[in-house]
Design an enzyme around this catalytic site. Structure first.
Site, PDB file in Angstrom:
ATOM      1  CE  LYS A   1     -10.669 -66.858  34.312  1.00  0.00           C
ATOM      2  NZ  LYS A   1     -10.231 -66.855  32.914  1.00  0.00           N
TER       3      LYS A   1
ATOM      4  CD  GLN B   1      -7.511 -68.529  30.976  1.00  0.00           C
ATOM      5  OE1 GLN B   1      -8.477 -68.706  31.710  1.00  0.00           O
ATOM      6  NE2 GLN B   1      -6.970 -67.331  30.801  1.00  0.00           N
TER       7      GLN B   1
ATOM      8  CG  ASP C   1     -14.789 -65.532  28.584  1.00  0.00           C
ATOM      9  OD1 ASP C   1     -14.799 -64.833  29.614  1.00  0.00           O
ATOM     10  OD2 ASP C   1     -13.915 -66.378  28.326  1.00  0.00           O
TER      11      ASP C   1
END
Ligand code: NDP
Length: 288
Positions: free
Chosen positions: A53, A97, A120
């Site tokens: 990422k 994460q 997200d």
């Protein structure tokens, strides 16, 4: 029939080329898009995802910050960092994460992220907005899957779609997006009776289970479009250590019309859509 590959690396590159231009445009207006990634613990797969990422941000002209904490870090330390990042004008997206260690309340951590930086799309109000068909941020993995349909010109209206898996991060938002796009959606899970019968009705089959090669060619309707979200590591045999999906690629590709490979399918598209959401957030900040 041998299915046409839906190549997530190629589609990701195509989309990301436009992202760099957009990021530079925003930077010229004084807003360089920025993403902060928080990692807790030493999980090898999570470390690779975070590294990918961060690298993808650099290539797309997006500023990134990585915060890594030991497995036994006190949750308050992470909450404090999130509060700091929520207030930081250089940061337009915050990603924690998953999975988090057991001593964390993962829902509380996700809810601590400012809704405007929840790239997200996991916060309850963003989930609600998605359900109402007015998403603020679309969760990256199902968003990436939808891009395959768009790019390949696959019309979803009136299609039978079956999603195997009902997690908050993949299965449920995937089902919602397919429904909004006009498909008739069935969601299967571990208590579903006769999974094969459901799968065999699917024009669009999405596997998000986390079980290596569970969906075999004989469970797929001829001509179906197959999206394999699963990422599993093969445990035994000559391919031990390699990655595979939830779909048995070799038998499935003989039946399907389109199929995503693993690796190189949904995975790269998930990262691509994270970049897209970060840019969208920065654009909103620039025009606020
Ligand atoms: P979860 O474990 O949260 O959910 C798995 C789902 O599969 C559950 O709903 C579960 O049902 C269902 N399931 C389990 N066993 C069966 C079965 N025998 N028959 C039918 N359904 C079953 O996983 P995630 O949704 O987080 O992830 C799914 C997969 O996708 C994993 O391999 C993960 O690594 C991968 N992934 C890939 C991403 C990418 O970028 N490509 C991003 C995110 C995830 P129940 O709810 O009843 O337990």
């Amino acid at each position: 029939m041998t299915a046409q590959l839906l190549d997530g690396v190629a589609l990701g590159q195509k989309l990301r080329a436009g992202f760099k231009l957009k990021a530079d445009e925003l930077a010229a207006q004084g807003v360089r898009p920025g993403l902060a990634v928080i990692l807790v613990g030493e999980d090898a797969a999570s470390q690779i995802y975070v590294r990918n990422k961060v690298n993808a941000c650099a290539q797309a002209g997006i500023h990134s910050e990585r915060y890594a904490y030991a497995l036994d870090v006190a949750p308050q330390v992470v909450f404090d960092k999130i509060a700091e990042l929520n207030a930081d004008p250089k940061i337009h997206g915050i990603l924690v994460q998953l999975p988090l260690p057991k001593h964390f309340d993962a829902d509380a951590v996700l809810e601590a992220i400012a809704p405007t930086k929840d790239v997200d799309g996991f916060r309850a109000e963003n989930v609600g907005a998605l359900m109402q068909g007015q998403p603020c941020f679309i969760p990256c993995t199902p968003y990436g899957a939808m891009k395959f349909f768009e790019d390949a010109g696959i019309n979803l209206k009136g299609k039978e779609a079956v999603v195997v898996g009902r997690s908050n991060i993949v299965g449920k938002p995937m089902a919602m997006l397919l429904m909004h796009a006009g498909a008739t959606v069935t969601v299967c899970h571990s208590q579903t009776r006769d999974l094969k019968a459901h799968c065999l009705r699917a024009d669009i089959l999405v596997a998000a289970i986390g079980k290596a090669k569970m969906i075999s060619g004989d469970m797929i309707k001829p001509g179906a479009v197959v999206i394999d979200v699963g990422i599993n590591r093969i445990q035994e045999g000559p391919d031990a250590g390699k990655l595979c999906g939830d779909v048995d690629f070799e038998s499935a590709r003989e039946v399907a019309s389109f199929i995503t490979p693993v690796p190189g399918g949904v995975g790269p598209m998930t990262i691509t859509m994270l970049l897209a959401n970060t840019l969208e957030s920065a654009e909103r900040a620039a025009s606020a």
